[in-house]
Write a protein that holds these residues in place. Structure first.
Motif, PDB file in Angstrom:
ATOM      1  N   GLY A  64       1.078  -1.861   0.127  1.00  0.00           N
ATOM      2  CA  GLY A  64       0.233  -0.163   0.098  1.00  0.00           C
ATOM      3  C   GLY A  64       0.989   1.300   0.007  1.00  0.00           C
ATOM      4  N   TYR A  65       2.207   1.159   0.935  1.00  0.00           N
ATOM      5  CA  TYR A  65       2.931   1.815   0.540  1.00  0.00           C
ATOM      6  C   TYR A  65       3.362   2.693  -0.793  1.00  0.00           C
ATOM      7  N   LYS A  66       4.231   1.395  -1.114  1.00  0.00           N
ATOM      8  CA  LYS A  66       4.717   1.610  -2.929  1.00  0.00           C
ATOM      9  C   LYS A  66       3.502   2.548  -3.816  1.00  0.00           C
ATOM     10  N   LEU A  67       2.449   1.666  -3.360  1.00  0.00           N
ATOM     11  CA  LEU A  67       1.331   2.280  -4.162  1.00  0.00           C
ATOM     12  C   LEU A  67       1.314   3.730  -4.172  1.00  0.00           C
ATOM     13  N   TYR A  68       0.884   4.216  -2.729  1.00  0.00           N
ATOM     14  CA  TYR A  68       0.917   5.190  -2.692  1.00  0.00           C
ATOM     15  C   TYR A  68       2.383   6.303  -3.328  1.00  0.00           C
ATOM     16  N   LYS A  69       3.493   5.751  -2.873  1.00  0.00           N
ATOM     17  CA  LYS A  69       4.157   6.411  -3.050  1.00  0.00           C
ATOM     18  C   LYS A  69       4.177   6.768  -5.045  1.00  0.00           C
TER      19      LYS A  69
END
Length: 277
Positions: A204-209
């Motif tokens: 989820g964090y990588k997708l947000y970044k």
């Protein structure tokens, strides 16, 4: 991604996450059959709906997760896999996957769209499952130690290859360490909680970044529905799996993996296109 596609993928996730048949492999094949385009969100979705599946473990075994009495509910004291000790074993068991997963995340993503890798691992895993089910299998339960948990965690790292199955790898690790089939299956469930929760947060964090908050705003419905469906289906799958393997073992799942991989391979060789674009 449509709502119907998210429901179909979530059903597949809930049915296969805790069975030793590779949920990732089944979802990759399902995505190909549905003709879905391999996007950043789709890859993240297949990981993030695992949150719903692991929540089913916490609910199904909620007394194991109680460190002390809460609201009239008491911890399950009939097993060593419960309470604070369970938390310690889960932490130790997920260390290998946390380290290797962080180091090899990009390489793992590169394999996710390779249908032939999935089919090869499904078939090989099925053969090994039939073999290991015959040579391992303790008759009586044992106390799971920190060393046992760490070694099972090392086995779990094999599941970073799509098609291997996290459940299969950790169950074999447990049986190799002298656990009964039921103990091995249950510890596999418990080990999934921190491992998959961490993977969900990381993805989820990588997708947000990569795409910003907009991707979540545009796709919150499919993500929510996917997690709810995965949760409900996984609850049923856990109950079925524990009862089945306690009575019959794992060989049926091994034969299923082999038949599935051979069947899909034949379809591919006949010219069908079910790989991700």
């Amino acid at each position: 991604m449509t709502i119907l596609e998210s429901i179909i993928l979530a059903i597949v996730e809930g049915l296969t996450e805790f069975l030793p048949v590779s949920s990732t492999g089944h979802m990759i094949l399902t995505e190909g059959i549905l003709g879905m385009e391999s996007t950043a969100y789709l890859k993240a979705f297949t990981v993030m709906i695992q949150f719903g599946a692991i929540l089913s473990v916490v609910i199904f075994y909620f007394r194991r997760f109680l460190p002390f009495p809460i609201l009239g509910f008491h911890p399950d004291e009939t097993t060593s896999l419960g309470g604070w000790r369970l938390y310690a074993l889960m932490i130790v068991g997920c260390i290998p996957a946390a380290v290797l997963g962080g180091l090899l995340n990009d390489q793992i993503d590169a394999l996710l769209g390779n249908t032939w890798v999935v089919l090869a691992m499904l078939s090989l895993g099925g053969i090994l499952m039939i073999y290991f089910d015959r040579i391992f299998g303790a008759k009586g339960e044992k106390r799971v130690t920190v060393t046992n948990a760490f070694i099972i965690g090392l086995f779990q790292c094999l599941a970073m290859i799509p098609g291997v199955s996290r459940s299969m790898a950790t169950i074999f690790g447990g049986m190799q360490q002298g656990l009964t089939r039921r103990q091995a299956a249950e510890f596999s469930f418990f080990l999934a909680v921190p491992t998959m929760f961490g993977a969900t947060l990381l993805k989820g964090y990588k997708l947000y970044k990569e795409l910003g908050m907009q991707v979540f705003q545009e796709n919150w419905q499919t993500l929510l529905i996917g997690n709810v469906v995965a949760f409900l289906v996984a609850l049923l799958a856990i109950k079925f799996f524990i009862d089945f393997v306690t009575r019959y073992g794992f060989r049926a799942f091994g034969y299923y993996r082999i038949l599935l991989s051979v069947g899909v391979a034949i379809v591919l060789l006949l010219g069908a296109n079910i790989s991700l674009s």
